[in-house]
Design an enzyme around this catalytic site. Structure first.
Site, short mmCIF file in Angstrom:
data_model
loop_
_atom_site.label_atom_id
_atom_site.label_comp_id
_atom_site.label_asym_id
_atom_site.label_seq_id
_atom_site.Cartn_x
_atom_site.Cartn_y
_atom_site.Cartn_z
N ASP A 1 5.26 0.59 11.98
CA ASP A 1 4.02 -0.04 11.52
C ASP A 1 3.89 -1.50 11.96
OD1 ASP A 1 3.33 2.35 10.36
OD2 ASP A 1 3.97 1.80 8.35
N ARG B 1 -4.31 10.61 4.79
CA ARG B 1 -3.23 11.60 4.85
C ARG B 1 -2.27 11.47 3.67
NH1 ARG B 1 -1.63 14.32 8.93
NH2 ARG B 1 0.48 14.01 8.16
N ARG C 1 1.11 14.69 13.38
CA ARG C 1 1.63 14.40 12.03
C ARG C 1 1.67 15.62 11.10
NH1 ARG C 1 -0.56 8.80 9.74
NH2 ARG C 1 1.30 8.97 8.45
N ARG D 1 -8.23 -0.58 5.15
CA ARG D 1 -7.36 0.43 4.51
C ARG D 1 -6.04 -0.19 4.09
NH1 ARG D 1 -5.88 4.93 8.11
NH2 ARG D 1 -4.73 5.34 6.23
N LYS E 1 0.84 -1.21 0.00
CA LYS E 1 0.00 0.00 0.00
C LYS E 1 0.88 1.26 0.00
CE LYS E 1 -1.57 1.57 4.15
NZ LYS E 1 -1.28 2.96 4.53
N ASN E 2 1.85 1.28 0.91
CA ASN E 2 2.62 2.51 1.08
C ASN E 2 3.57 2.78 -0.09
OD1 ASN E 2 1.23 2.99 3.37
ND2 ASN E 2 2.88 2.46 4.79
N CYS F 1 -4.09 12.61 13.28
CA CYS F 1 -4.66 11.28 13.13
C CYS F 1 -4.65 10.63 14.50
CB CYS F 1 -3.88 10.47 12.12
SG CYS F 1 -2.28 9.97 12.71
#
Ligand code: EPU
Length: 445
Positions: free
Chosen positions: A314, A92, A121, A406, A22-23, A116
């Site tokens: 994470d 974000r 952030r 997500r 995802k990132n 968040c």
């Protein structure tokens, strides 16, 4: 709203593949704004964050074909420059359209992202980078407005109080590809997602050296073209499924495991008594096949989260859950997001004994986890709730599963393939009220 009902205590076994990152995919999608030619991305995961990013790109005049798997992006209407708050507030990572849009369309308006669940952030480093490239920056009605007729290369120090910035590096590196002259980013993020982005940009015609190290040098070019690129596997999903295997004392084979960028996590696994064994001699250390097994008695350890190649923030919540089962006390210190501990109270509801002082927690290991209704509060905290549910006795109900969706595509289906018993359900209003009361009541006690 969807919930998970998890019957714990089942040992996981079998074989699954790790999905695309995802990132990585989010800034790669944004990079399509740098050219009018088609950018094809493969191995794009099916996630709500990806759908939101594609929705944003459509609003920005990009023709989008496909939603996951293979996605084709072609920037058609370059007059659209406003990333509205409606979308930015859902994600974000929308901020990563800022650099590409500014570089190619000379102006970008992006709603200022809010805080968040785990802290404020800020985006000051992104803006500092754009300013160093010669952009004019204003804040108008909650929007960041950046403009420059042509960006100019510069030397930019991108370090902040918590180290490097991943999306800030992605933004500045992307913008600098079309700047005049040479840009040097010092204290650049070294995350594998930055390397993946640099590989795509270079395939599009950019001249980037040093991605993956703290100094990235970019020689600007006049134009970029299309490219065809395969997204790297998701290291956090890989780490989460490895914890799932370990926490159930299972025996799981993971394909497309990005071994090379999980060395810090594998090092901690070794300490704890979890074995991550490479089964292939794959040429590509980012796509290995590994077998994850664990010793019956897990050992405690210390973990400090750090920018890559350190231990990733994470995976902090997932390892905390695993350490609840270790025989002894563990210390976890969060150095990236000192407030990222929403899962601590929820794990407490399942019987975990965790004490927090500032950015550090002590996990008192060896207390069995008990099934309970718990609430997901952010993406990785949600994953830790599911992991706790796998290890707990009886039934665990996890609410607010939309957080999980997500970042993990149909996590319950993957875990069920390995023998877990997780049901996704949407309760009737009366049942939902009862569940909400169970959560609220427990919170007061
Ligand atoms: N920071 C600043 N100023 C900035 C930017 C960041 O002070 O302008 C601070 C942050 O507040 C934080 C630290 O720097 O304390 C690092 O933040 P970073 O900018 O690296 O985070 P990010 O790029 O916004 C990405 C991932 C996050 C992951 C972090 C750290 C994406 C879409 N998000 O965020 O992923 O936690 O890097 O590795 O790539 C997740 O997937 O669950 C997630 C939150």
């Amino acid at each position: 709203m969807d919930y998970f009902r998890i019957q714990g205590g089942r040992r996981l076994a079998g074989r699954v593949a790790v999905e695309g990152s995802k990132n990585s995919a989010l800034p790669l999608i944004a990079a399509s704004l740098l050219t009018s030619e088609t950018v094809t991305l493969r191995n794009v995961p099916a996630l709500s964050d990806i759908s939101n990013m594609l929705r944003l790109l459509k609003e920005l005049g990009v023709d989008v074909q496909g939603e996951h798997g293979t996605v084709r992006l072609a920037s058609a209407d370059e007059n659209q420059i406003h990333a509205r708050y409606d979308i930015v507030r859902t994600m974000r990572a929308s901020i990563c359209v800022l650099g590409p849009m500014l570089a190619r369309r000379k102006k970008a308006i992006v709603a200022m992202p809010g805080g968040c669940a785990f802290g404020s952030r800020p985006v000051d480093l992104h803006l500092r980078g754009m300013q160093a490239l010669g952009a004019k920056i204003e804040l108008q009605g909650g929007d960041i407005v950046v403009s420059a007729p042509r960006l100019k290369g510069n030397t930019i120090f991108l370090g902040g109080p918590f180290g490097s910035t991943v999306l800030g590096t992605a933004n500045v590196m992307s913008a600098a590809t079309l700047a005049e002259g040479r840009t040097t980013i010092e204290c650049a993020a070294c995350e594998p997602e930055i390397v993946d982005l640099a590989n795509l940009l270079n395939a599009m015609g950019a001249k980037i050296r040093g991605a993956g190290s703290p100094r990235i040098v970019i020689d600007g070019v006049d134009e970029l073209g299309g490219a065809d690129h395969v997204v790297i596997p998701d290291r956090i999903v890989a780490g989460t499924y490895a914890v799932a295997a370990a926490i159930t004392n299972g025996d799981v084979v993971l394909e497309d495991f990005p071994y090379d960028c999980l060395l810090a996590a594998i090092d901690r696994f070794n300490e704890i008594g979890v074995h991550v064994e490479r089964l292939d001699e794959s040429e590509d250390p980012m796509r290995c096949t590994v077998r994850v097994t664990s010793e019956r008695r897990l050992r405690p350890t210390t973990i400090t989260t750090q920018p890559h190649p350190g231990f990733p923030t994470d995976l902090q919540a997932q390892f905390m859950t695993l350490l609840c089962l270790a025989e002894g006390n563990s210390i976890i210190t969060e150095k990236i997001y000192p407030e990222r501990f929403m899962h601590v109270a929820e794990l407490g509801r399942m019987g975990a004994k965790i004490y927090r002082q500032g950015p550090t927690v002590m996990v008192i290991g060896g207390t069995p986890l008990r099934g309970a209704p718990v609430m997901a509060s952010d993406l990785r905290a949600s994953a830790s709730m599911v992991l706790a549910g796998l290890a707990a006795d009886r039934e665990t109900i996890v609410s607010r599963i939309y957080h999980l969706d997500r970042g993990y595509s149909r996590m319950e289906e993957t875990l069920n393939l390995l023998g877990a018993k997780i049901e996704r359900f949407r309760p009737e209003p009366a049942e939902e009220k009862r569940l909400a009361e169970a959560l609220a009541g427990a919170g007061e006690g």
